[in-house]
Scaffold this motif. Structure first.
Motif, PDB file in Angstrom:
ATOM      1  N   UNK A   4      -3.970  -4.608  12.791  1.00 34.18           N
ATOM      2  CA  UNK A   4      -4.876  -3.906  11.878  1.00 34.18           C
ATOM      3  C   UNK A   4      -4.119  -2.814  11.127  1.00 34.18           C
ATOM      4  N   UNK A   5      -4.146  -2.921   9.809  1.00 35.00           N
ATOM      5  CA  UNK A   5      -3.360  -2.018   8.967  1.00 35.00           C
ATOM      6  C   UNK A   5      -4.278  -1.204   8.066  1.00 35.00           C
ATOM      7  N   UNK A   6      -3.971   0.084   7.946  1.00 34.00           N
ATOM      8  CA  UNK A   6      -4.661   0.951   7.000  1.00 34.00           C
ATOM      9  C   UNK A   6      -3.728   1.310   5.855  1.00 34.00           C
ATOM     10  N   UNK A   7      -4.311   1.541   4.686  1.00 34.15           N
ATOM     11  CA  UNK A   7      -3.535   1.933   3.507  1.00 34.15           C
ATOM     12  C   UNK A   7      -4.047   3.275   3.006  1.00 34.15           C
ATOM     13  N   UNK A  26      -2.484  -4.756  -0.353  1.00 31.47           N
ATOM     14  CA  UNK A  26      -3.433  -5.465   0.511  1.00 31.47           C
ATOM     15  C   UNK A  26      -3.065  -6.938   0.637  1.00 31.47           C
ATOM     16  N   UNK A  27      -2.764  -7.571  -0.497  1.00 26.42           N
ATOM     17  CA  UNK A  27      -2.444  -9.006  -0.495  1.00 26.42           C
ATOM     18  C   UNK A  27      -1.121  -9.306   0.210  1.00 26.42           C
ATOM     19  N   UNK A 108       1.394   4.701   3.925  1.00 26.40           N
ATOM     20  CA  UNK A 108       1.205   5.483   2.710  1.00 26.40           C
ATOM     21  C   UNK A 108       1.876   4.727   1.573  1.00 26.40           C
ATOM     22  N   UNK A 109       1.141   4.524   0.493  1.00 27.61           N
ATOM     23  CA  UNK A 109       1.748   3.842  -0.647  1.00 27.61           C
ATOM     24  C   UNK A 109       0.863   2.722  -1.168  1.00 27.61           C
ATOM     25  N   UNK A 110       1.332   2.163  -2.280  1.00 27.25           N
ATOM     26  CA  UNK A 110       2.515   2.687  -2.966  1.00 27.25           C
ATOM     27  C   UNK A 110       2.071   3.771  -3.950  1.00 27.25           C
ATOM     28  N   UNK A 137       5.480   3.883   5.415  1.00 25.38           N
ATOM     29  CA  UNK A 137       5.328   4.037   3.968  1.00 25.38           C
ATOM     30  C   UNK A 137       5.853   2.801   3.264  1.00 25.38           C
ATOM     31  N   UNK A 138       5.101   2.322   2.281  1.00 23.01           N
ATOM     32  CA  UNK A 138       5.521   1.165   1.496  1.00 23.01           C
ATOM     33  C   UNK A 138       5.693   1.588   0.035  1.00 23.01           C
TER      34      UNK A 138
END
Length: 360
Positions: A4-7, A26-27, A108-110, A137-138
């Protein structure tokens, strides 16, 4: 096995690049088998007093407020159609612990999530609401070449507590090297990393008819080159489609924005993502150099040009010739895309390898 990932990125406002890079991130994660949600950030000027101030300003500028409301409604439609959001808004000094249980890793990002000159950049952008081992961070961007003196200590502390970092510009890697004595990888903007077929698949023809042949004028800052654009359009028998505030097409939604750029003959822009989508659709384009509050933001373009092997396309009054050679650009993008995806996958591998040691 997916996690599970948050942005954490900018979610308030109506900026095309902001929304499209959010979708791209997201994609990218979903294509790797992960479950993804974006956090909605509460405005820094949240509160009754600031709300009253905004309301008064809206009443004093009713025409522009109406345009902004309609544009906002179109962006909301896009958000609901394509993006997945976490149920709770987060804000500075956020301390609720349920997020820690709901997400394995938060990125965090982009975009300019670490821009020290932005009022929207707070401790939240450095993921202080989750344990350090869950921070990443991306393609994060500082959008500057150096951190202001009075914020160096703060930035150094925040960055040192994020174990997995990738940045978007070479200047960002230099900032982290100088601040924290760390070497971090530079990757493509996510809009270039994601499968390029995504953009054509969601491109939407605007209801308002477009000219048969047109040049796009997409400026986020004040342009001193309007006459250059008009002269160039007249010389080439093209009409001008403006996408800036106050123009007839200011109401354009993000997916309609893609269609307009995809079918343009030529593009003039000071926008970073306007430039990227010009490249994705292989359009002739020119950049207008923009400065925000007398601070140059051109370092973003320098990294983009160098990574893709494109000569700088900066317009001058004496040279408006548009000639972008895309012969080798497609392969360069693919090579950089593969390299960037490997770096992102390595983050997940390293996170999973360290997982058994991360429980607190």
């Amino acid at each position: 096995m997916g996690i599970n990932i948050g942005i954490v990125t900018f979610t308030d406002g109506t900026n095309y690049g902001q929304r499209l890079q959010n979708l791209a991130v997201q994609c990218i994660f979903e294509s790797m088998g992960h479950s993804v949600k974006t956090f909605v950030l509460r405005r820094p000027d949240y509160g009754v007093f600031n709300g009253i101030k905004r309301s008064i300003k809206c009443l004093l500028h009713l025409k522009s407020t109406t345009e902004s409301f309609i544009r906002g409604a179109k962006f909301n439609r896009f958000n609901k159609q394509y993006l997945k959001f976490y149920t709770h808004k987060i804000h500075t000094n956020y301390t609720k612990t349920n997020i820690d249980k709901d997400f394995d890793l938060v990125f965090a990002g982009s975009d300019q999530v670490w821009n020290p000159n932005s009022a929207w950049v707070t401790d939240v952008n450095f993921l202080t609401f989750v344990p350090s081992y869950k921070r990443a961070a991306i393609a994060a961007s500082f959008s500057v070449t150096k951190i202001p003196e009075d914020r160096i200590r703060e930035y150094k502390t925040f960055i040192n507590e994020i174990p997995y970092i990738t940045v978007r510009e070479n200047s960002g890697a230099c900032i982290i090297r100088d601040l924290c004595d760390r070497v971090v990888p530079v990757i493509l903007d996510p809009t270039l990393i994601v499968d390029p077929d995504l953009w054509k698949s969601i491109s939407k023809k605007p209801v308002r008819q477009l000219p048969k042949k047109y040049v796009v004028d997409y400026m986020l800052g004040n342009s001193v080159n309007d006459n250059v654009i008009k002269e160039w359009a007249s010389k080439n028998g093209a009409e001008i489609v403006e996408l800036k505030k106050g123009s007839q097409r200011y109401r354009t939604a993000p997916d309609e924005f893609l269609y307009i750029l995809e079918h343009a003959e030529y593009i003039f822009t000071d926008s970073y993502h306007g430039t990227i989508f010009s490249i994705i659709f292989e359009k002739p384009f020119k950049n207008i150099v923009r400065q925000d509050n007398n601070i140059s933001m051109h370092t973003r373009f320098e990294t983009l040009y160098s990574s893709l092997g494109i000569e700088q396309q900066v317009v001058t009054s004496s040279d408006t010739n548009i000639n972008v050679d895309y012969t080798n650009v497609t392969q360069r993008i693919q090579n950089e895309r593969n390299r960037s995806l490997k770096i992102i996958r390595d983050i997940f591998r390293d996170y999973c390898d360290c997982g058994e040691n991360n429980e607190e």
